[in-house]
Design a protein around this motif. Structure first.
Motif, short mmCIF file in Angstrom:
data_model
loop_
_atom_site.label_atom_id
_atom_site.label_comp_id
_atom_site.label_asym_id
_atom_site.label_seq_id
_atom_site.Cartn_x
_atom_site.Cartn_y
_atom_site.Cartn_z
N LYS A 64 -2.55 6.34 0.56
CA LYS A 64 -3.61 5.58 -0.09
C LYS A 64 -4.37 4.75 0.95
CE LYS A 64 -2.47 6.77 -4.32
NZ LYS A 64 -3.35 7.42 -5.28
N TRP A 113 -11.65 0.29 4.21
CA TRP A 113 -11.01 -0.80 4.95
C TRP A 113 -11.96 -1.98 5.16
CZ3 TRP A 113 -6.23 -0.03 4.24
CH2 TRP A 113 -5.66 1.23 4.34
N ILE A 118 -7.73 -6.87 1.97
CA ILE A 118 -7.74 -5.58 2.67
C ILE A 118 -7.22 -5.73 4.09
CG2 ILE A 118 -9.25 -3.76 3.56
CD1 ILE A 118 -10.92 -4.13 0.95
N HIS A 171 -3.66 -5.14 5.06
CA HIS A 171 -3.19 -3.76 5.15
C HIS A 171 -3.96 -2.95 6.19
CE1 HIS A 171 -0.84 -4.52 1.57
NE2 HIS A 171 -1.90 -5.16 1.11
N CYS A 216 -11.69 -10.60 -1.04
CA CYS A 216 -11.39 -9.17 -1.06
C CYS A 216 -11.14 -8.65 0.35
CB CYS A 216 -12.51 -8.40 -1.73
SG CYS A 216 -12.58 -8.67 -3.53
N LEU A 235 -7.56 1.42 1.18
CA LEU A 235 -8.25 0.37 0.44
C LEU A 235 -9.74 0.40 0.76
CD1 LEU A 235 -5.70 -2.56 0.76
CD2 LEU A 235 -5.99 -0.92 -1.11
N VAL A 270 -11.48 -4.81 -4.74
CA VAL A 270 -10.57 -4.10 -3.85
C VAL A 270 -10.10 -2.88 -4.64
CG1 VAL A 270 -8.36 -4.14 -2.62
CG2 VAL A 270 -9.80 -6.20 -2.68
N LEU A 298 0.84 -1.19 0.00
CA LEU A 298 0.00 0.00 0.00
C LEU A 298 0.88 1.25 0.00
CD1 LEU A 298 -2.97 1.02 0.27
CD2 LEU A 298 -2.56 1.10 2.73
N GLU A 311 -7.97 0.90 -4.66
CA GLU A 311 -6.97 1.78 -4.06
C GLU A 311 -7.42 3.22 -4.30
OE1 GLU A 311 -2.42 1.37 -4.49
OE2 GLU A 311 -3.01 3.05 -5.81
#
Length: 139
Positions: free
Chosen positions: A15, A61, A121, A124, A117, A17, A84, A11, A86
Motif C-alpha cells: 500500500k 507520498w 504521510i 510513513h 495530512c 499513501l 490521506v 501501513l 490508502e
C-alpha cells in the motif's frame, strides 16, 4: 479514522499513501463526491491509460506539484478538506511526469488540514525523497 487511530496506523505491505484536496461539500473538481473517513472511494470511470481523468487523483507520498495539478485552491478556499488515502501501490499510475498520480480506488484514512495530512504521510514516507506538499522540516 480519529486522530488517535491514525497515529497508531501501520501501513500494510503493498500500500501507499496519497494526499488529496476536496471542496467542503466533499466534491472534486469534476463533481466526484468523496466518501467519509473509513470508507472506500471507487472511480466510476477507471481507465489505466496514463492520461488525466478516468480515475481518482492525488499526490503520492504528499509529493508533486500542486500548481500544475490545479490544486492551489486547496490552500485558499474556505472549507477545503485535505485527505490521506490508502491506495494499492501496484494500481498507481504516474501523470504529468509524476506531479500527480491516479488510481482506481482508495480508502479514506483521514480528513483535515494540509499540514496535518502531510505530517501523517511523512511518518510513513521518511525514506522518500522530494519536497512534501505543506510539509515543514526542523534541523
Amino acid at each position: 479514522m480519529s486522530t488517535l487511530a491514525i497515529n497508531e496506523y501501520t501501513l500494510p505491505p503493498g500500500k501507499a499513501l496519497v494526499l488529496r484536496v476536496i471542496h467542503a461539500d466533499r466534491s472534486s473538481s469534476h463533481g466526484f463526491i468523496w466518501p467519509n473517513v473509513g470508507e472506500t472511494a471507487k472511480a466510476p470511470d477507471w481507465d489505466p491509460r496514463p492520461v488525466c481523468g478516468y480515475g481518482l487523483h492525488g499526490w503520492l507520498w504528499a509529493q508533486g506539484d500542486v500548481k500544475s495539478s490545479d490544486g492551489e485552491w486547496g490552500f485558499t478556499e474556505d472549507g477545503a478538506v485535505w485527505l490521506v488515502l490508502e491506495v494499492t501501490a501496484a494500481d498507481i499510475i504516474p501523470l504529468n511526469g509524476g506531479s500527480k498520480v491516479k488510481f482506481p480506488e482508495a480508502q479514506v484514512l483521514y480528513a483535515g488540514g494540509a499540514k496535518d495530512c502531510t505530517e501523517i504521510i511523512l511518518k510513513h514516507a521518511f525514506d522518500k525523497l522530494g519536497s512534501f506538499i505543506a510539509g515543514t522540516a526542523t534541523a
